[in-house]
Design an enzyme around this catalytic site. Structure first.
Site, PDB file in Angstrom:
ATOM      1  CG  HIS A 158      -3.051  16.567  -4.773  1.00 49.85           C
ATOM      2  ND1 HIS A 158      -2.575  17.116  -5.834  1.00 49.85           N
ATOM      3  CD2 HIS A 158      -4.104  17.074  -4.476  1.00 49.85           C
ATOM      4  CE1 HIS A 158      -3.362  18.034  -6.356  1.00 49.85           C
ATOM      5  NE2 HIS A 158      -4.276  18.064  -5.632  1.00 49.85           N
ATOM      6  CB  SER A 279      10.517 -11.997   2.012  1.00 50.49           C
ATOM      7  OG  SER A 279      12.207 -12.054   1.686  1.00 50.49           O
ATOM      8  CE  LYS A 285       9.173  -7.662   1.927  1.00 48.11           C
ATOM      9  NZ  LYS A 285       9.127  -6.372   1.435  1.00 48.11           N
ATOM     10  CD  GLU A 292       3.756  -6.338  -4.986  1.00 48.85           C
ATOM     11  OE1 GLU A 292       4.733  -6.007  -5.160  1.00 48.85           O
ATOM     12  OE2 GLU A 292       3.715  -7.635  -4.340  1.00 48.85           O
TER      13      GLU A 292
END
Ligand code: ARG
Length: 460
Positions: A158, A279, A285, A292
């Site tokens: 979980h 970024s 970043k 991804e």
């Protein structure tokens, strides 16, 4: 216009320009050129051997096709939309080059069995290559497992801290998945590797062809047994798309973990700069673009499976033009799977693991609570009672801000008289991990044995 067509005989009016474009597949099936030529040479040799066409035609066809192959590879071949597909582009060029011999090539054959052959030849090679890429990723995982053999991390259920595990055990879970993926690809290869040529348009051919000889020339261990099925079957493509979907599902789960583990909140791993981007607005970043994208590309691979299933659904036997729509999903799946595996193999090998961070996280969240319960069971307490006792101890830990390994023996005794000073040794992270020794468990010796086993299998 209709006279340009290899099938123009029965037509009196030219094909509408847009219909021509709409029905053509050359833009995407040109990638089958090598298989198409290889199949045609084998077919011609068989026709010659059976005395169906003259021996000198076979020589002319083979030479002509070899020239065309060289032309295509050199980028000197003009593919024409009005010639519809790769089969007719090559055949028309051959006839233009060598005349009547070229026009005899299509004897005893149809584009229906020809295209089935080309796709099988194409997929067959790609399947072997994909298995090679799977091996490379398995190697990278084994490398990380060996390099970080005894690193302890929290295991989750979980996505909540559950029990301490070895990071190497976690890597080996993906090795198991990828080995199954490889098994599915190998299995698909068996059913792809069957010669369909010889089915003609649908019913077979009136010429005395020798399919077994063609199979031998093209390295097919088997020939198909029913001409209708030979030209209608795309199960092998569906199996491939399905095996690929499962494989991408595995990569998407791994991607998700890598993305999570790279956050400043987790910091379990660091992906090398070359696999990330920055970024344009936020200078701090470093984004995990590669996992991804692989996670995102899983969508198109599932979509391709559904496309192909839907194209094939309810098609009456035998060939239908709908089936021309089989190629783009298939090719896209091949490209996506290969690209994803290749990039993952390098990224995983190069990623940096942070043992300190993993250990810190493994020690938090009362991850050894089950070990305390198991300890109590060994002292004669029933598991359900032990569970209750430890539950109360955890609540006490939360209230006092103490981890289980910070309790004094006196504090433990308040929960159960059965607990002695030796509890301390039973609930270290190492003790917790190493106690799980049965096959499949996370104990160091067990994981090491599994790594050795997988390494040995990889060498075979
Ligand atoms: N381009 C076609 C395909 O990809 C080749 C087979 C065409 N056969 C036919 N009877 N029109 O399926």
């Amino acid at each position: 216009m209709s006279k340009d067509k290899l099938w123009g005989g029965r037509f009196t009016q030219p094909t509408d320009k847009f219909v021509e474009e709409f029905t053509a597949s050359i833009d995407f099936d040109k990638r089958l050129y090598r298989q198409d030529i290889r199949g045609s040479i084998a077919h011609a040799k068989m026709l010659g051997r059976q005395g169906i066409i003259p021996a000198e035609d076979v020589v002319a066809i083979e030479n002509g096709l070899t020239d065309i192959l060289a032309q295509i590879e050199a980028g000197n071949f003009d593919f024409s939309v009005s010639l519809e597909d790769i089969h007719m582009n090559i055949e028309a060029r051959l006839s233009a080059k060598i005349g009547d011999a070229g026009k005899r090539l299509h004897t005893g054959r149809s584009r229906n069995d020809q295209v089935a052959l080309d796709i099988r030849l194409y997929l067959r090679d790609e399947l072997v290559e994909i298995c090679g890429y799977l091996d490379r990723l398995i190697d990278s995982l084994l490398f990380q497992a060996e390099e970080n053999l005894s690193v302890i991390m929290p295991g989750f259920t979980h996505l909540q801290t559950a029990q301490p595990i070895l990071f190497s055990h976690h890597m080996m879970a993906y090795v198991e998945m990828l080995k199954r993926d490889k098994g599915r690809m190998e299995d698909c290869l068996k059913r792809t590797n069957v010669l369909p040529l010889g089915a003609g348009a649908l019913a077979g051919t009136t010429f005395p062809i020798d399919r077994e000889y063609v199979a031998e020339l093209l390295d097919f261990p088997q020939v198909t047994r029913n001409s209708l099925d030979s030209v209608s079957d795309r199960d092998f493509g569906l199996e491939f798309c399905s095996a690929s979907s499962i494989l991408m599902m595995h990569l998407s789960r791994f991607s998700e973990e890598l993305i999570l583990w790279s956050t400043s909140e987790f910091r379990f791993v660091e992906l090398t700069d070359s696999f990330c981007t920055g970024s344009s607005i936020m200078p701090q970043k470093k984004n995990p673009d590669v996992p991804e994208l692989v996670r995102g590309k899983t969508g198109r691979v599932y979509g391709n499976l559904i496309s192909l299933l839907t194209v094939m659904k309810s098609l009456p036997l035998a060939y239908n033009k709908d089936m021309q729509e089989d190629k783009e999903p298939l090719f896209d799946t091949i490209d996506t799977v290969k690209g994803s595996l290749k990039i993952f193999a390098d990224m995983v090998r190069e990623m940096k693991v942070r043992p300190d961070r993993m250990r810190q996280a493994a020690a938090a969240g009362f991850s050894t609570a089950t070990d305390v319960a198991d300890y109590l069971v060994r002292k004669g307490i029933a598991f359900r009672d032990a569970h209750e006792i430890v539950g109360k101890a955890v609540r006490y830990g939360i209230e006092t801000g103490k981890d289980l390994d910070q309790f004094s023996t006196a504090e433990w005794k308040a929960f159960s008289e059965a607990i002695d000073a030796d509890i301390a040794d039973a609930i270290t992270l190492e003790a917790s991990v190493n106690a799980r020794k049965a096959t499949g468990g996370t104990a160091l010796e067990r994981v090491k044995a599994e790594i050795d086993r997988a390494r040995a299998e990889q060498k075979q």
